[in-house]
Design an enzyme around this catalytic site. Structure first.
Site, PDB file in Angstrom:
ATOM      1  CB  CYS A 185       4.645 -16.126 -37.201  1.00 43.29           C
ATOM      2  SG  CYS A 185       3.930 -15.435 -35.711  1.00 43.29           S
ATOM      3  CG  HIS A 237       2.329 -18.791 -30.923  1.00 45.09           C
ATOM      4  ND1 HIS A 237       1.823 -18.977 -32.170  1.00 45.09           N
ATOM      5  CD2 HIS A 237       2.473 -20.049 -30.381  1.00 45.09           C
ATOM      6  CE1 HIS A 237       1.648 -20.285 -32.385  1.00 45.09           C
ATOM      7  NE2 HIS A 237       2.031 -20.954 -31.309  1.00 45.09           N
ATOM      8  CG  ASP A 292       2.769 -24.325 -30.639  1.00 44.13           C
ATOM      9  OD1 ASP A 292       2.716 -25.564 -30.509  1.00 44.13           O
ATOM     10  OD2 ASP A 292       1.934 -23.681 -31.326  1.00 44.13           O
ATOM     11  CG  ASP A 341       3.501 -21.188 -35.124  1.00 48.91           C
ATOM     12  OD1 ASP A 341       4.028 -20.096 -34.847  1.00 48.91           O
ATOM     13  OD2 ASP A 341       2.374 -21.301 -35.639  1.00 48.91           O
ATOM     14  CG  ASP A 350       6.023 -14.807 -31.925  1.00 48.51           C
ATOM     15  OD1 ASP A 350       4.893 -15.123 -31.523  1.00 48.51           O
ATOM     16  OD2 ASP A 350       6.559 -15.321 -32.928  1.00 48.51           O
TER      17      ASP A 350
HETATM   18  N1  NVA Z   1      -1.627 -14.628 -30.102  1.00 45.12           N
HETATM   19  C1  NVA Z   1      -1.065 -13.372 -30.516  1.00 45.12           C
HETATM   20  C2  NVA Z   1      -0.220 -13.487 -31.746  1.00 45.12           C
HETATM   21  C3  NVA Z   1       1.051 -14.229 -31.563  1.00 45.12           C
HETATM   22  C4  NVA Z   1       1.931 -14.264 -32.778  1.00 45.12           C
HETATM   23  C5  NVA Z   1      -2.149 -12.367 -30.787  1.00 45.12           C
HETATM   24  O1  NVA Z   1      -3.219 -12.750 -31.266  1.00 45.12           O
HETATM   25  O2  NVA Z   1      -1.944 -11.176 -30.593  1.00 45.12           O
END
Ligand code: NVA
Length: 362
Positions: free
Chosen positions: A347, A245, A196, A118, A247
């Protein structure tokens, strides 16, 4: 001084250009001391309604001790697997995230040191500390500073993006979710650059970024100018109601292989037109399993050891079969309890060094 100059001459211990070159050294996070952060709009924004309730009720309290213990055990298994593949693994020291800290105008307690991805962005021989938008993560890099100093002494370039003030102007007053079907409405303003590291995906000279509830346009622009002409930073539009995020949405696995979230990636960025693009298999995480901060699509948050080895959750048979069908050997590791904390293998790690060169893949 002499020591630093001598070390520099041997080359940087930090070097990674993409998500798939052979992994040589990695930082793996820790869950010890994890706390729910104080409850505010910026923390609430990326969560589902049910998750918001849990965060509100448990604000400032430790995560359950038994869940920390289980996740810690899974992290140890991940470390063993990585070391078995000859990867050097580094860990931060535990600290107490219940301690209060602050800056003019605000105070907070912390979160955890579980997800180095992150906050630490490795691009080439440089390691960049992100200007994170959550007050609870203001000192997130402190746990990793002993390692950052060590890498610096050995020749790495080490940068911290402009330290954000995180004053009230950064947060949208009275923020509410965008109504169904309307464009993304971020909880953060353009008051100052924030991002991030996990909102960026590296493919050599091309880096893909998403705006989110923690990454604003100014943050992306800061990185673009900082990196200069050698890299192109592309902003991708994803169909994620609560983005935080990239990923678990857009995951390049190897040159020519892009893993995507079946609903979030409506238009695959044109750069990938010559790549094979496959949708991730449905997650198999049971409904009763706690996921405090993410959706079940955390199943996509895999770590590539090289172009043909993928660390994947031990119970996630569909993802293991999916990998095999694409010529990738799955390397299973139990990680369900770690998933509860808001991440998976990508992560939980920052790849410090991968063996490879800067290339263009498009
Ligand atoms: N925000 C994303 C996860 C990112 C690692 C989700 O909740 O699917």
């Amino acid at each position: 001084m002499v020591e630093v100059q001598e070390a520099t001459a041997t080359g940087s211990p930090v070097r990674a250009y993409n998500e798939w070159d052979p992994l040589e050294e990695v930082i793996v996070g820790i869950v010890d001391g994890a706390h729910f952060p104080p409850y505010d709009d910026v923390t609430r924004a990326p969560l589902s309604p049910a998750q918001r309730e849990v965060f509100r009720e448990r604000a400032g309290r430790p995560f359950p001790a038994d869940e920390i213990a289980r996740a810690r055990d899974e992290l140890e298994q991940l470390v063993d697997i990585l070391e078995g593949f000859g990867v050097i693994v580094r860990r931060p020291d535990p600290r107490d995230h219940g301690l209060e800290f602050g800056a003019p105008g605000w105070s907070s307690t912390g979160l955890y040191d579980a997800m180095p991805r992150d906050l630490l962005l490795v691009i080439g021989d440089e390691i960049i500390e992100s200007p994170m938008a959550w007050r609870s993560r203001y000192f997130a890099s402190s746990a990793f500073r002993p390692l950052l100093k060590e890498y610096f002494r050995a020749g790495a370039r080490w940068t911290a993006a402009p330290r954000p003030e995180l004053s009230d102007e950064l947060y949208v007053e009275g923020w509410t979710d965008q109504p169904e079907g309307e464009p993304f409405r971020s909880v953060i303003t353009e008051f100052e650059p924030t991002f991030d590291a996990a909102d960026f995906m590296r493919c050599g000279r091309d880096i893909f970024a998403q705006r989110s509830h923690v990454t604003n346009k100014m943050g992306i622009e800061w990185l673009r100018r900082h990196l200069g002409d050698e890299y192109q930073v592309h902003v991708v539009e994803l169909n994620d109601d609560h983005p935080m995020h990239i990923d678990a949405s857009l995951v390049p696995l190897a040159p020519g292989k892009l893993l995507i979230h079946p609903q979030r990636v409506v238009d695959v960025p044109t750069h990938f037109k010559d790549w094979e693009v496959r949708k991730a298999p449905e997650p198999v995480i049971p409904d009763h399993h706690p996921l405090y901060m993410t959706s079940k699509w955390i199943n996509m948050n895999v770590l590539m050891l090289d172009e043909t080895h993928m660390v994947v959750e031990a119970d996630d048979v569909p993802m293991q079969k999916f990998a095999e069908s694409w010529g990738i050997t799955p390397v299973p590791c139990p990680f369900r309890w770690f998933n509860s904390f808001g991440g998976s293998f990508h992560c939980a790690t920052t790849d410090v060094r991968r063996r490879g060169e800067l290339q263009c893949y498009f």
